[in-house]
Enzyme design. Structure first.
Site, short mmCIF file in Angstrom:
data_model
loop_
_atom_site.label_atom_id
_atom_site.label_comp_id
_atom_site.label_asym_id
_atom_site.label_seq_id
_atom_site.Cartn_x
_atom_site.Cartn_y
_atom_site.Cartn_z
N ARG A 73 0.85 -1.18 0.00
CA ARG A 73 0.00 0.00 0.00
C ARG A 73 0.89 1.24 0.00
O ARG A 73 1.72 1.42 0.89
CB ARG A 73 -0.90 -0.04 1.24
CG ARG A 73 -1.86 1.12 1.36
CD ARG A 73 -1.22 2.35 2.00
NE ARG A 73 -2.20 3.23 2.56
CZ ARG A 73 -2.07 3.89 3.70
NH1 ARG A 73 -0.95 3.80 4.39
NH2 ARG A 73 -3.01 4.67 4.14
N HIS A 118 -2.80 11.15 0.54
CA HIS A 118 -2.20 10.93 1.86
C HIS A 118 -1.54 12.26 2.28
O HIS A 118 -0.32 12.33 2.45
CB HIS A 118 -1.23 9.77 1.83
CG HIS A 118 -0.90 9.18 3.17
ND1 HIS A 118 -1.07 7.84 3.47
CD2 HIS A 118 -0.41 9.74 4.31
CE1 HIS A 118 -0.69 7.60 4.73
NE2 HIS A 118 -0.28 8.75 5.26
N GLU A 163 -6.89 8.73 6.57
CA GLU A 163 -7.19 9.41 7.83
C GLU A 163 -7.88 10.76 7.61
O GLU A 163 -7.31 11.82 7.95
CB GLU A 163 -5.93 9.53 8.70
CG GLU A 163 -5.32 8.16 9.00
CD GLU A 163 -4.22 8.16 10.06
OE1 GLU A 163 -3.72 9.24 10.40
OE2 GLU A 163 -3.88 7.06 10.54
N ASN A 305 -6.77 2.43 9.93
CA ASN A 305 -5.45 2.40 10.56
C ASN A 305 -5.66 2.39 12.07
O ASN A 305 -6.57 3.06 12.56
CB ASN A 305 -4.64 3.66 10.24
CG ASN A 305 -4.45 3.88 8.75
OD1 ASN A 305 -4.60 2.97 7.94
ND2 ASN A 305 -4.10 5.12 8.39
N TYR A 307 -3.34 2.25 15.95
CA TYR A 307 -2.05 2.17 16.62
C TYR A 307 -2.12 1.93 18.12
O TYR A 307 -1.23 1.37 18.71
CB TYR A 307 -1.24 3.46 16.37
CG TYR A 307 -0.76 3.55 14.95
CD1 TYR A 307 0.51 3.08 14.60
CD2 TYR A 307 -1.56 4.06 13.94
CE1 TYR A 307 0.96 3.14 13.29
CE2 TYR A 307 -1.12 4.12 12.62
CZ TYR A 307 0.15 3.66 12.30
OH TYR A 307 0.59 3.70 11.01
N GLU A 373 -2.95 0.13 8.32
CA GLU A 373 -1.72 0.52 9.02
C GLU A 373 -1.80 0.06 10.46
O GLU A 373 -2.81 0.30 11.14
CB GLU A 373 -1.55 2.05 9.05
CG GLU A 373 -1.22 2.70 7.74
CD GLU A 373 -0.99 4.21 7.90
OE1 GLU A 373 -0.79 4.69 9.04
OE2 GLU A 373 -1.05 4.90 6.88
O1 LGS Z 1 3.26 7.96 9.44
C1 LGS Z 1 2.00 7.82 9.82
C2 LGS Z 1 1.73 6.75 10.82
C3 LGS Z 1 2.66 6.60 11.99
O2 LGS Z 1 1.79 6.61 13.16
C4 LGS Z 1 1.01 7.62 8.67
O3 LGS Z 1 1.29 8.43 7.56
C5 LGS Z 1 -0.33 8.00 9.19
O4 LGS Z 1 -1.31 7.55 8.29
C6 LGS Z 1 -0.64 7.50 10.61
O5 LGS Z 1 -1.26 8.54 11.30
N1 LGS Z 1 0.49 7.11 11.43
C7 LGS Z 1 0.57 7.01 12.78
N2 LGS Z 1 -0.38 7.29 13.60
C8 LGS Z 1 -0.42 6.98 14.98
C9 LGS Z 1 0.00 8.09 15.83
C10 LGS Z 1 1.41 7.92 16.21
C11 LGS Z 1 1.81 9.00 17.16
C12 LGS Z 1 3.25 9.39 16.97
C13 LGS Z 1 3.61 10.38 18.06
C14 LGS Z 1 5.10 10.59 18.09
C15 LGS Z 1 5.53 11.40 19.28
#
Ligand code: LGS
Length: 467
Positions: A73, A118, A163, A305, A307, A373
């Site tokens: 993807r 994106h 998102e 997605n 996390y 994701e």
């Molecule tokens: O890179 C993004 C990933 C990584 O973690 C991706 O492009 C997005 O679609 C997605 O939002 N992503 C993602 N979300 C979870 C939030 C992680 C929080 C990171 C905080 C760092 C201090």
């Protein structure tokens, strides 16, 4: 696992891996411009070179093949294809790049899953108002139409928006991400209204012009954190958790998977009915009956997605007027007893994914579901032994497979974030989410498989967690 159609993959996005930010006629995006302003991104990082995937098609395809993934993807950079965002200037070099990537994947039996948007809007379209302008509905549709026409003979799985809630809230509410509009009052709701219409338009374009000959599927991809009521015996906390999910995800999926309209609780809290509660007048735009018909049913599969998980509790005080936290009387926080991932405030709560999958099954009538994701970011450059990531994948995939095998959730696929370490938006190149390490100090951006890549390849070969 007896289902050989279950699809395992890895994910990425254009701005985070491609680099070549101004190569061969590509136009600037809002992320190019934002990252070029000193102080905006941690450590002064930019996506100018990123993983240099623009120049590494063969190597990337080779690594994907070595992993054994069934799908990859990635997203298309709109301004690499239409430098000004419009179809009056088409960049053939950009098209060549995506053709080479798609051809390489197909030649190796890897299904491309392609996201149309994106987050990297062509700057020229931000200059006319970005997603606050309904002109973008036509322009996004003409971009999507061109992509279906150009790549749809080989691409059979499309995602409109990655998102969408982040686009609306972070871009136009909190203003933390470009275009940095800080208007937590009504802007996110207006933007979401436009995104939903744009999504539906693109879906219908595919349906009307391409589905018969190309036979693919099309969806959108919200992010969803699972939430637990703080006190499971307190009905107010249970209601608060449900309200959170409706404001976070139902905002987009209720119109599409249910009745063409926003969830009732949103209409009650921020729609016209808010007047009954002596609150500021409606911030939630209203769909006409015709629009509701047009939006309802515009996804063939349910992508998301995820996390982490959070705790939700009912609160009687409004946190922020015109709020940003789901207009709620809802407090969210993390449970400090849950294992921390390496990211501050981001807990690894694998069982939350199983509950979330069951919630989707119940709420939306068990549609075909794809986890697009899932992964963990580790704040270090020397994550050689990679134990945290291996543990994260093992436990999250195990819970996803329990939902699939034991709970009857119609799960069709799982994608890890991320294929390789990449540009993590405001955080630059730290944390690292990759199954492959990328050496960003080396101009050649060499990739090295981590132990988690070997582990994930084993999961794929075994079609589940190896015994
Ligand atoms: O890179 C993004 C990933 C990584 O973690 C991706 O492009 C997005 O679609 C997605 O939002 N992503 C993602 N979300 C979870 C939030 C992680 C929080 C990171 C905080 C760092 C201090």
């Amino acid at each position: 696992m007896n289902n050989n159609n279950f699809t395992w993959g890895v994910s990425s996005s254009a701005y985070q891996v491609e680099g070549g930010w101004d190569a061969d006629g590509k136009g600037p995006s809002i992320w190019d411009n934002f990252s070029h302003v000193p102080g905006n991104i941690k450590n002064g990082d930019t996506g100018d070179i990123a993983c240099d995937s623009y120049n590494k098609v063969e190597e990337d395809v080779y690594l994907l093949r070595a992993l054994g993934v069934k799908n990859y993807r990635f997203s298309l950079s709109w301004s690499r294809i239409f430098p000004s965002g419009r179809n009056n200037s088409i960049n053939s070099h950009g098209i060549d790049y995506y053709n080479r990537l798609i051809d390489g994947l197909v030649a190796n039996n890897i299904t491309p899953i392609v996201t149309l948007y994106h987050w990297d809007l062509p700057q020229a379209l931000q200059d006319i108002g970005g997603w606050e302008s309904s002109t973008l509905i036509d322009l996004f549709d003409s971009f999507a139409d061109f992509c279906f026409q150009t790549f749809g003979d080989r691409v059979k799985f499309w995602i409109t928006f990655n998102e969408p809630q982040v686009i609306a809230w972070a871009g136009y509410g909190a203003g933390t991400l470009p275009p940095n509009v800080n208007d937590p009052g009504s802007a996110p709701y207006r933007v979401a209204h436009i995104l939903l219409k744009a999504h539906a338009r693109v879906y219908h374009t595919y349906d009307d012009k391409y589905r018969a000959s190309q036979g693919g599927v099309i969806a959108l991809c919200p992010n969803i954190d699972w939430v637990e009521p703080k006190t499971p015996s307190d009905p107010r906390d249970i209601e608060a958790a449900d309200r959170y999910l409706q404001f976070l995800v139902g905002w987009f999926t209720h119109p599409i998977f249910k009745n063409g309209d926003y969830p009732e609780v949103m209409k009650w809290k921020v729609g016209n009915r808010s007047e009954l509660q002596n609150l500021p007048s409606s911030r939630l735009p209203v769909f006409t009956a015709e629009e509701r018909d047009y939006i309802r049913g515009t996804a063939d599969v349910f992508c998301f997605n995820s996390y982490t998980s959070k705790i939700v509790t009912h609160s009687t005080t409004r946190l922020r007027p015109f709020s940003y936290e789901y207009d709620q009387e809802v407090l969210t926080k993390v449970d400090s007893s849950w294992p921390s991932s390496a990211i501050t405030g981001h807990r690894a709560v694998a069982w939350g994914l199983r509950r979330l999958l069951n919630w989707i099954k119940e709420e939306y009538g068990n549609p075909p579901i794809y986890i697009i994701e899932n992964g963990v970011g580790i704040k270090t450059k020397s994550d050689v032994d990679d134990n945290t990531r291996i543990f994260y994948y093992k436990t999250y995939i195990d819970e996803a497979l329990k939902a699939y095998k034991l709970d009857g959730v119609n799960l069709r696929g799982y994608n890890a974030w991320s294929f390789m370490d990449s540009f993590e938006w405001l955080n630059g190149y730290d944390p690292r989410f990759g199954l492959h390490q990328v050496d960003f100090d080396n101009p050649n951006r060499p990739r090295t498989p981590k132990r988690s890549a070997v582990y994930y390849a084993e999961i794929i070969r075994n079609n589940g967690i190896p015994l």
